[in-house]
Motif scaffolding. Structure first.
Motif, PDB file in Angstrom:
ATOM      1  N   PHE A  70      34.513 -43.276  43.433  1.00 40.02           N
ATOM      2  CA  PHE A  70      35.318 -42.074  43.692  1.00 40.02           C
ATOM      3  C   PHE A  70      36.624 -42.155  42.884  1.00 40.02           C
ATOM      4  O   PHE A  70      37.337 -43.150  42.950  1.00 40.02           O
ATOM      5  CB  PHE A  70      35.594 -41.965  45.196  1.00 40.02           C
ATOM      6  CG  PHE A  70      36.677 -41.000  45.565  1.00 40.02           C
ATOM      7  CD1 PHE A  70      36.584 -39.654  45.227  1.00 40.02           C
ATOM      8  CD2 PHE A  70      37.805 -41.437  46.255  1.00 40.02           C
ATOM      9  CE1 PHE A  70      37.588 -38.758  45.569  1.00 40.02           C
ATOM     10  CE2 PHE A  70      38.814 -40.553  46.599  1.00 40.02           C
ATOM     11  CZ  PHE A  70      38.706 -39.212  46.250  1.00 40.02           C
ATOM     12  N   THR A  71      36.936 -41.086  42.143  1.00 38.24           N
ATOM     13  CA  THR A  71      38.113 -41.067  41.263  1.00 38.24           C
ATOM     14  C   THR A  71      39.381 -40.825  42.094  1.00 38.24           C
ATOM     15  O   THR A  71      40.001 -39.758  42.054  1.00 38.24           O
ATOM     16  CB  THR A  71      37.969 -39.972  40.181  1.00 38.24           C
ATOM     17  OG1 THR A  71      37.615 -38.733  40.815  1.00 38.24           O
ATOM     18  CG2 THR A  71      36.908 -40.323  39.168  1.00 38.24           C
ATOM     19  N   HIS A  75      42.384 -37.838  41.779  1.00 37.64           N
ATOM     20  CA  HIS A  75      42.546 -36.870  42.862  1.00 37.64           C
ATOM     21  C   HIS A  75      44.003 -36.843  43.321  1.00 37.64           C
ATOM     22  O   HIS A  75      44.609 -35.786  43.433  1.00 37.64           O
ATOM     23  CB  HIS A  75      41.625 -37.197  44.048  1.00 37.64           C
ATOM     24  CG  HIS A  75      40.251 -36.628  43.909  1.00 37.64           C
ATOM     25  ND1 HIS A  75      39.283 -37.214  43.134  1.00 37.64           N
ATOM     26  CD2 HIS A  75      39.670 -35.520  44.434  1.00 37.64           C
ATOM     27  CE1 HIS A  75      38.166 -36.487  43.184  1.00 37.64           C
ATOM     28  NE2 HIS A  75      38.366 -35.450  43.979  1.00 37.64           N
ATOM     29  N   TYR A  79      44.189 -33.835  40.330  1.00 32.40           N
ATOM     30  CA  TYR A  79      43.302 -32.765  40.790  1.00 32.40           C
ATOM     31  C   TYR A  79      43.898 -31.952  41.944  1.00 32.40           C
ATOM     32  O   TYR A  79      43.666 -30.754  42.043  1.00 32.40           O
ATOM     33  CB  TYR A  79      41.958 -33.322  41.275  1.00 32.40           C
ATOM     34  CG  TYR A  79      41.086 -33.998  40.243  1.00 32.40           C
ATOM     35  CD1 TYR A  79      41.323 -33.855  38.881  1.00 32.40           C
ATOM     36  CD2 TYR A  79      40.004 -34.783  40.643  1.00 32.40           C
ATOM     37  CE1 TYR A  79      40.488 -34.488  37.947  1.00 32.40           C
ATOM     38  CE2 TYR A  79      39.180 -35.403  39.720  1.00 32.40           C
ATOM     39  CZ  TYR A  79      39.433 -35.253  38.373  1.00 32.40           C
ATOM     40  OH  TYR A  79      38.611 -35.870  37.474  1.00 32.40           O
ATOM     41  N   THR A 139      36.825 -33.100  54.632  1.00 28.83           N
ATOM     42  CA  THR A 139      37.876 -33.544  53.717  1.00 28.83           C
ATOM     43  C   THR A 139      37.528 -33.249  52.260  1.00 28.83           C
ATOM     44  O   THR A 139      38.364 -32.732  51.512  1.00 28.83           O
ATOM     45  CB  THR A 139      38.091 -35.068  53.854  1.00 28.83           C
ATOM     46  OG1 THR A 139      38.277 -35.384  55.236  1.00 28.83           O
ATOM     47  CG2 THR A 139      39.309 -35.531  53.073  1.00 28.83           C
ATOM     48  N   CYS A 140      36.319 -33.554  51.869  1.00 31.87           N
ATOM     49  CA  CYS A 140      35.944 -33.538  50.443  1.00 31.87           C
ATOM     50  C   CYS A 140      35.187 -32.278  50.060  1.00 31.87           C
ATOM     51  O   CYS A 140      35.601 -31.510  49.191  1.00 31.87           O
ATOM     52  CB  CYS A 140      35.047 -34.733  50.135  1.00 31.87           C
ATOM     53  SG  CYS A 140      35.650 -36.336  50.704  1.00 31.87           S
ATOM     54  N   CYS A 143      36.754 -28.649  50.260  1.00 29.28           N
ATOM     55  CA  CYS A 143      37.688 -28.300  49.201  1.00 29.28           C
ATOM     56  C   CYS A 143      36.922 -27.889  47.945  1.00 29.28           C
ATOM     57  O   CYS A 143      37.223 -26.868  47.332  1.00 29.28           O
ATOM     58  CB  CYS A 143      38.629 -29.464  48.888  1.00 29.28           C
ATOM     59  SG  CYS A 143      39.852 -29.015  47.660  1.00 29.28           S
ATOM     60  N   HIS A 144      35.920 -28.682  47.588  1.00 28.09           N
ATOM     61  CA  HIS A 144      35.130 -28.341  46.410  1.00 28.09           C
ATOM     62  C   HIS A 144      34.486 -26.964  46.592  1.00 28.09           C
ATOM     63  O   HIS A 144      34.487 -26.142  45.678  1.00 28.09           O
ATOM     64  CB  HIS A 144      34.035 -29.390  46.169  1.00 28.09           C
ATOM     65  CG  HIS A 144      34.559 -30.753  45.770  1.00 28.09           C
ATOM     66  ND1 HIS A 144      33.742 -31.844  45.608  1.00 28.09           N
ATOM     67  CD2 HIS A 144      35.819 -31.188  45.491  1.00 28.09           C
ATOM     68  CE1 HIS A 144      34.464 -32.908  45.250  1.00 28.09           C
ATOM     69  NE2 HIS A 144      35.734 -32.538  45.179  1.00 28.09           N
ATOM     70  N   GLY A 155      34.978 -30.314  41.955  1.00 26.00           N
ATOM     71  CA  GLY A 155      33.985 -31.375  42.087  1.00 26.00           C
ATOM     72  C   GLY A 155      32.684 -30.861  42.681  1.00 26.00           C
ATOM     73  O   GLY A 155      32.549 -29.681  42.991  1.00 26.00           O
TER      74      GLY A 155
HETATM   75  C1  HEC Z   1      42.148 -30.315  47.159  1.00 24.95           C
HETATM   76  C2  HEC Z   1      40.767 -30.273  46.730  1.00 24.95           C
HETATM   77  C3  HEC Z   1      39.932 -31.538  46.644  1.00 24.95           C
HETATM   78  C4  HEC Z   1      39.720 -32.494  47.632  1.00 24.95           C
HETATM   79  C5  HEC Z   1      40.332 -32.558  49.012  1.00 24.95           C
HETATM   80  C6  HEC Z   1      38.759 -33.427  47.074  1.00 24.95           C
HETATM   81  N1  HEC Z   1      38.425 -33.075  45.788  1.00 24.95           N
HETATM   82 FE1  HEC Z   1      37.047 -33.993  44.591  1.00 24.95          FE
HETATM   83  N2  HEC Z   1      37.586 -32.822  43.045  1.00 24.95           N
HETATM   84  C7  HEC Z   1      38.524 -31.791  43.110  1.00 24.95           C
HETATM   85  C8  HEC Z   1      38.692 -31.246  41.770  1.00 24.95           C
HETATM   86  C9  HEC Z   1      39.643 -30.110  41.393  1.00 24.95           C
HETATM   87  C10 HEC Z   1      37.811 -31.967  40.920  1.00 24.95           C
HETATM   88  C11 HEC Z   1      37.491 -31.801  39.440  1.00 24.95           C
HETATM   89  C12 HEC Z   1      38.654 -31.645  38.533  1.00 24.95           C
HETATM   90  C13 HEC Z   1      38.251 -31.532  37.095  1.00 24.95           C
HETATM   91  O1  HEC Z   1      37.135 -31.917  36.709  1.00 24.95           O
HETATM   92  O2  HEC Z   1      39.091 -31.064  36.364  1.00 24.95           O
HETATM   93  C14 HEC Z   1      37.131 -32.940  41.764  1.00 24.95           C
HETATM   94  C15 HEC Z   1      36.160 -33.832  41.272  1.00 24.95           C
HETATM   95  C16 HEC Z   1      35.394 -34.665  42.061  1.00 24.95           C
HETATM   96  C17 HEC Z   1      34.242 -35.429  41.615  1.00 24.95           C
HETATM   97  C18 HEC Z   1      33.639 -35.434  40.212  1.00 24.95           C
HETATM   98  C19 HEC Z   1      34.122 -36.615  39.415  1.00 24.95           C
HETATM   99  C20 HEC Z   1      35.481 -36.379  38.826  1.00 24.95           C
HETATM  100  O3  HEC Z   1      36.362 -37.231  38.968  1.00 24.95           O
HETATM  101  O4  HEC Z   1      35.715 -35.320  38.212  1.00 24.95           O
HETATM  102  C21 HEC Z   1      33.785 -36.117  42.707  1.00 24.95           C
HETATM  103  C22 HEC Z   1      32.584 -37.058  42.774  1.00 24.95           C
HETATM  104  C23 HEC Z   1      34.665 -35.815  43.818  1.00 24.95           C
HETATM  105  N3  HEC Z   1      35.617 -34.909  43.391  1.00 24.95           N
HETATM  106  C24 HEC Z   1      34.549 -36.346  45.088  1.00 24.95           C
HETATM  107  C25 HEC Z   1      35.477 -36.130  46.110  1.00 24.95           C
HETATM  108  C26 HEC Z   1      35.489 -36.879  47.358  1.00 24.95           C
HETATM  109  C27 HEC Z   1      34.509 -37.960  47.743  1.00 24.95           C
HETATM  110  C28 HEC Z   1      36.555 -36.389  48.092  1.00 24.95           C
HETATM  111  C29 HEC Z   1      37.027 -36.811  49.470  1.00 24.95           C
HETATM  112  C30 HEC Z   1      37.299 -38.237  49.676  1.00 24.95           C
HETATM  113  C31 HEC Z   1      37.181 -35.318  47.315  1.00 24.95           C
HETATM  114  N4  HEC Z   1      36.510 -35.213  46.114  1.00 24.95           N
HETATM  115  C32 HEC Z   1      38.243 -34.543  47.751  1.00 24.95           C
HETATM  116  C33 HEC Z   1      39.163 -31.325  44.238  1.00 24.95           C
HETATM  117  C34 HEC Z   1      39.158 -31.949  45.477  1.00 24.95           C
END
Ligand code: HEC
Ligand code: HEC
Ligand code: HEC
Length: 165
Positions: A70-71, A75, A79, A139-140, A143-144, A155
């Motif tokens: 997980f990045t 984040h 992000y 949580t995750c 938002c996506h 994501g």
């Molecule tokens: C506030 C909104 C938000 C939350 C909360 C969030 N994400 Fe994301 N996530 C994003 C965004 C925006 C991107 C992609 C950004 C881009 O590619 O420019 C992303 C990308 C990703 C990716 C694709 C890989 C990458 O780094 O681009 C993964 C897998 C991911 N998220 C997993 C998670 C997980 C697991 C959680 C919870 C622990 C989480 N996200 C919480 C907004 C969020």
């Protein structure tokens, strides 16, 4: 769980982010600045597997899924900036941590050692340990999904996008 943060890489990355200006806030303080101050405390990536990480939490469901690599840092310092309205849990651009570490009072208070106790507390508030997938999906995934609906780059929302198993 290993800490893979390289301070060098991170500082380089932050310079790039701030060079593109948009992500630097008017008051000059960004999540990236805050992350630099607590550099060793914001791991670059984390493998999310609560059952493995916190066997001390009673009542967790069977371990069938995890999220590898997980990045985390991206984040926290990139992000999430400006995207609070899409998040189930409240945070600010100056303190993004509470989007996921929902009970955290300060960045310094989030430590690897205290992690299991605070997650247990978060889960209790979210309906109990057996509801852990709901907590993480809120949580995750929420938002996506909300960002996707609004036509923003975000994501994955499909199971396989997060879970390779
Ligand atoms: C506030 C909104 C938000 C939350 C909360 C969030 N994400 Fe994301 N996530 C994003 C965004 C925006 C991107 C992609 C950004 C881009 O590619 O420019 C992303 C990308 C990703 C990716 C694709 C890989 C990458 O780094 O681009 C993964 C897998 C991911 N998220 C997993 C998670 C997980 C697991 C959680 C919870 C622990 C989480 N996200 C919480 C907004 C969020
Ligand atoms: C988008 C979600 C998200 C954000 C934002 C976030 N974290 Fe995390 N963090 C996690 C997850 C998920 C874990 C793994 C523990 C777990 O299963 O909840 C974690 C783990 C950690 C760990 C323990 C690392 C380890 O190796 O066990 C620390 C320390 C940490 N985070 C600090 C921070 C700080 C400081 C911030 C704010 C600058 C922050 N986190 C922002 C989701 C997030
Ligand atoms: C945005 C990322 C994301 C997406 C999309 C996602 N999940 Fe998850 N899910 C997580 C995270 C993070 C956890 C917590 C993993 C852990 O700690 O073991 C989790 C936990 C789970 C768990 C709890 C059991 C376990 O072994 O931890 C199940 C079951 C699960 N997910 C199924 C699904 C299914 C089915 C889908 C598709 C409908 C899905 N997930 C989509 C992030 C996601």
């Amino acid at each position: 769980m290993k800490k893979k943060t390289s301070i060098k890489t991170m500082v380089g990355f932050i310079t790039v982010v701030c060079a593109t200006a948009m992500l630097c806030l008017p008051n000059g303080s960004t999540a990236a600045d805050n992350a630099t101050k607590g550099a060793q405390k914001v791991p670059e990536t984390v493998d999310i597997n609560l059952q493995k990480q916190c066997p001390s939490i009673p009542g967790l469901p069977a371990d069938k899924k995890d999220v590898k690599g997980f990045t985390h840092e991206k984040h926290a310092i990139q992000y999430l900036l400006g995207k609070e309205k899409f998040s189930k849990y409240h945070y600010t651009d100056q303190f993004t941590c509470t989007a996921c570490h929902t009970e955290a009072k300060s960045q310094e208070a989030i430590t690897e050692d205290g992690m299991c106790a605070s997650i247990q507390e978060e889960l209790e508030k979210a309906g109990g340990a057996q509801k852990m997938s709901k907590f993480f999906h809120n949580t995750c995934k929420k938002c996506h999904a909300a960002m996707k609906k609004a036509g923003e780059k975000t994501g994955p929302t499909s199971c396989k996008g997060c879970h390779k198993r």
